[in-house]
Design an enzyme around this catalytic site. Sequence first.
Site, PDB file in Angstrom:
ATOM      1  N   VAL A   1     -30.800   5.864 -19.452  1.00  0.00           N
ATOM      2  CA  VAL A   1     -31.811   4.939 -19.956  1.00  0.00           C
ATOM      3  C   VAL A   1     -31.273   3.525 -19.771  1.00  0.00           C
ATOM      4  CG1 VAL A   1     -33.204   4.239 -21.932  1.00  0.00           C
ATOM      5  CG2 VAL A   1     -32.530   6.644 -21.673  1.00  0.00           C
ATOM      6  N   CYS A   2     -32.091   2.659 -19.171  1.00  0.00           N
ATOM      7  CA  CYS A   2     -31.719   1.255 -19.013  1.00  0.00           C
ATOM      8  C   CYS A   2     -30.377   1.132 -18.279  1.00  0.00           C
ATOM      9  CB  CYS A   2     -31.701   0.591 -20.393  1.00  0.00           C
ATOM     10  SG  CYS A   2     -31.706  -1.208 -20.392  1.00  0.00           S
ATOM     11  N   THR A   3     -29.432   0.364 -18.826  1.00  0.00           N
ATOM     12  CA  THR A   3     -28.163   0.150 -18.140  1.00  0.00           C
ATOM     13  C   THR A   3     -27.199   1.310 -18.287  1.00  0.00           C
ATOM     14  OG1 THR A   3     -27.353  -1.098 -20.063  1.00  0.00           O
ATOM     15  CG2 THR A   3     -28.305  -2.365 -18.247  1.00  0.00           C
TER      16      THR A   3
ATOM     17  N   THR B   1     -32.633   0.748 -12.869  1.00  0.00           N
ATOM     18  CA  THR B   1     -32.104   0.342 -14.169  1.00  0.00           C
ATOM     19  C   THR B   1     -32.932  -0.851 -14.644  1.00  0.00           C
ATOM     20  OG1 THR B   1     -30.087  -0.245 -15.406  1.00  0.00           O
ATOM     21  CG2 THR B   1     -30.365  -1.250 -13.222  1.00  0.00           C
TER      22      THR B   1
ATOM     23  N   ALA C   1     -35.813   2.506 -16.229  1.00  0.00           N
ATOM     24  CA  ALA C   1     -35.693   1.053 -16.259  1.00  0.00           C
ATOM     25  C   ALA C   1     -35.332   0.589 -17.679  1.00  0.00           C
ATOM     26  CB  ALA C   1     -36.990   0.429 -15.770  1.00  0.00           C
TER      27      ALA C   1
END
Length: 319
Positions: free
Chosen positions: A104-106, A124, A157
Amino acid sequence: MPQRTVLFVLFDAVQSLDVTGPLEVFAGAETHSPGTYRLRTASLDGAPVRTSSGLTLVPDQTLDDRLAAHTLVVPGGQGTRTPDPDLVEWLREHGPRAERLVSVCTGAILLAAAGLLDGRRATTHWAYCDKLARDHPAVEVDPDPIYVRDEHVATSAGVTSGIDLALALVEEDLGRNVALGIARHLVVFLRRPGNQAQFSAQLAAQTAQREPLREVQRWITEHPDADLTVEALATRASLSPRHFARAFQTETGMTPGRYVDRTRLEHARRLLEDTTDGVEEVSRASGYGTPEAMRRAFVKALGAAPAEYRRRFHPAPVR
């Protein structure tokens, strides 16, 4: 379906919503279908972690060799900026054992540091796509999608996109109606497809500094079926067409034509998702004029004609 362990990796300065958003989706699925998921959280030493917002999360257990997860979820947050070498090493060893590896995300930065994204397509948070590509050239970074699936590895993202990906995984496991019920309970959209851009037209463009241009942006959003030529928009802003086009792009980072195209596409997509209006009616309401013009726009941007898009993303009736 046999019970599947979903393990969330915790670390200091993790983004709390990266954890709790997807976790709530899987918890909702477990409530709907008891025995489907076993949800666990773990940190390297089993100690509580402090999130980037200051919230303290208490893990269920430590990350050790006995852990076996069907779905391994790696969240992001400030703690990924200087990854803990021990955490990266644990991921390098244990990540390949998971049947589904999710970031998830970074969190994608941690997976990349562990070599788990080499040769794969990934995404990301938009603000870190360049860094991911620069630091890990073996990763094919796509900055646009909400999430990316590459075989058993899935990356998402920024922040709330983890909810989108978790809903997609639940839909894969338990079917559309279960995922739709969870989305309704959480008051979020089920139907943001993975290939949808991270930004809507309104978010992708900067807000203009001058009020006449901001008013034009609002007008476009509220009247996608109006005359939105540069000449008509320039008249609304009391500027010459050339001056308007130049000022609009300077202040928003996007040409007027591109902004109009994105707005119309987004409006049409929402009507196809949320109403039973016919394709011809949707095309008129969204400013395309004809179904064929809308079809060309959809195929170019989304790779699917409007009818196919509706079939994939319009919810089936819940009985």
